[in-house]
Scaffold this motif. Structure first.
Motif, mmCIF file in Angstrom:
data_model
loop_
_atom_site.group_PDB
_atom_site.id
_atom_site.type_symbol
_atom_site.label_atom_id
_atom_site.label_comp_id
_atom_site.label_asym_id
_atom_site.label_seq_id
_atom_site.Cartn_x
_atom_site.Cartn_y
_atom_site.Cartn_z
ATOM 1 N N UNK A 257 1.111 -1.271 -0.056
ATOM 2 C CA UNK A 257 0.000 -0.225 0.280
ATOM 3 C C UNK A 257 0.768 1.494 -0.325
ATOM 4 N N UNK A 258 1.392 0.957 0.476
ATOM 5 C CA UNK A 258 3.050 2.431 1.102
ATOM 6 C C UNK A 258 3.737 3.027 -0.692
ATOM 7 N N UNK A 259 3.718 1.249 -0.979
ATOM 8 C CA UNK A 259 4.309 1.817 -2.784
ATOM 9 C C UNK A 259 3.737 2.469 -3.863
ATOM 10 N N UNK A 260 2.223 2.260 -3.507
ATOM 11 C CA UNK A 260 1.673 2.670 -4.408
ATOM 12 C C UNK A 260 1.080 4.090 -5.441
ATOM 13 N N UNK A 261 1.266 5.212 -4.207
ATOM 14 C CA UNK A 261 1.754 6.478 -4.798
ATOM 15 C C UNK A 261 3.159 6.265 -5.259
ATOM 16 N N UNK A 262 3.527 5.719 -5.410
ATOM 17 C CA UNK A 262 5.885 5.967 -5.770
ATOM 18 C C UNK A 262 6.212 4.920 -6.720
ATOM 19 N N UNK A 263 4.506 4.301 -7.357
ATOM 20 C CA UNK A 263 4.472 3.213 -8.714
ATOM 21 C C UNK A 263 4.911 3.660 -9.698
ATOM 22 N N UNK A 264 7.137 4.248 -9.685
ATOM 23 C CA UNK A 264 7.711 4.834 -11.094
ATOM 24 C C UNK A 264 7.812 3.440 -11.740
ATOM 25 N N UNK A 265 8.536 3.724 -12.503
ATOM 26 C CA UNK A 265 9.405 2.516 -14.261
ATOM 27 C C UNK A 265 9.224 1.235 -13.507
#
Length: 354
Positions: free
Chosen positions: A80-88
């Motif tokens: 869940x923490x990763x989803x707003x940072x999902x680039x690449x």
């Protein structure tokens, strides 16, 4: 593309070396990649390593169901923490679907898990990789651990589901480790967000634009994850079984984790986030966005889960609806005012058409 001249306070100018807007955006992109995004990816990998070990330990009788569920909660929170940072690489090739299948409008997870344990009772991670994304990730893992129709206290039932549980744990670990390795490789995302130009970004402004797009899309997704079960997207009819993580009753805690991560991208470490790119003349906008995040956090903290119980009463639905409205303010401020202030054209939203 219009790019406003960015003015900075003496403190910000000192902190960033009184550099040009383009240099400032490059420093912000690098700082976010190194101080916010990469550590979150690393925590995700560690949580999935623990999940893989947990599946083996549970199935061999070394840990109980409560511990297996706790390890699942940790992996789900890291995701869940990763989803707003999902680039690449994680945002490409439908990789995210392999981690979590949502929304599950037709209960595909339950149906396909049952079909798989019947057709491939001794499935392993390599065979699972060739299977449907529906059964590869956390939603299928959650189904096995939490569904009311599965009694894992029964040894025969546990034996039936454990090969798939172990395969999912191993699959998630390998997937996470591969993504992190691609981030750290030469010419990987860490380098591409830190040095410009590169094959992905012509300049730092393009990198900042993508980070903002991902953040705005993620907040819109949080609204959808709340709005769907609340009934905001279904003519006012609550649909609690359309909530993310409804079986584990982790819907609200997942939203809290995602919101905190989106705010981390906004704030950064030592103000080296997107917020720091706003000049003195845009202080009022920064203050409004700060206040919107604070309000959303406070309203969410006041809600006592599980979501299913809240949706069963008028008072509960009102409380959840108030939080939804605060989340919407965060989304709109960044989608419109912030994007305009930074000269970013957001364009297509990954949720458009859903």
């Amino acid at each position: 593309m219009f790019r406003p001249k960015l003015l900075f306070t003496s403190l910000a100018a000192f902190a960033l070396g009184a550099c040009s807007p383009q240099d400032q955006q490059a420093q912000t992109s690098a700082a976010l990649a190194q101080q916010v995004i990469l550590p979150t990816y690393s925590r995700w990998v560690e949580a999935d390593r623990q999940l893989a070990q947990s599946a083996l330990a549970f199935c061999s009788g070394k840990v109980d169901l409560a511990q297996a569920r706790a390890d699942f909660y940790a992996a789900q929170k890291a995701w869940a923490e990763l989803q707003p940072l999902m680039v690449g690489p994680l945002a490409e090739g439908n990789q995210a679907w392999r981690v979590q299948f949502w929304p599950d409008k037709k209960n595909l997870v339950a149906r396909q898990v049952e079909q798989l344990v019947k057709s491939q009772p001794q499935i392993d991670a390599s065979a699972l990789e060739k299977s449907s994304v529906v059964v590869q990730g956390l939603t299928a893992y959650e189904y096995i651990l939490f569904d009311s129709q599965i009694d894992l206290a029964d040894s025969a039932t546990k034996l039936r589901y454990c090969p798939l549980l172990e395969a999912i744990g191993e699959r998630q670990q390998h997937l996470a480790e591969d993504i992190l390795a691609r981030w750290n490789n030469k010419d990987g995302m860490l380098e591409q967000l830190s040095k410009f130009p590169n094959p992905r970004y012509a300049d730092a402004h393009e990198a900042i634009a993508e980070l903002l797009r991902v953040q705005v899309t993620a907040i819109d997704t949080l609204k959808k994850k709340l709005g769907t079960p609340l009934g905001r997207l279904s003519k006012g009819i609550p649909q609690p079984l359309q909530a993310e993580a409804w079986r584990s009753e982790a819907s609200l805690s997942n939203i809290a984790a995602g919101l905190a991560s989106a705010e981390a991208l906004w704030s950064g470490v030592d103000n080296h986030g997107i917020r720091g790119l706003l000049g003195a003349e845009q202080k009022e906008l920064a203050t409004r966005i700060d206040a919107a995040y604070a309000e959303a956090r406070q309203k969410l903290a006041a809600i006592k889960p599980p979501l299913s119980e809240l949706l069963a009463s008028e008072a509960g639905r009102q409380q959840v609806g108030d939080f939804y409205d605060s989340l919407n303010r965060v989304h709109r401020l960044q989608e419109s005012d912030l994007a305009k202030a930074l000269g970013v054209q957001l364009g297509f939203n990954a949720n458009d058409g859903d």
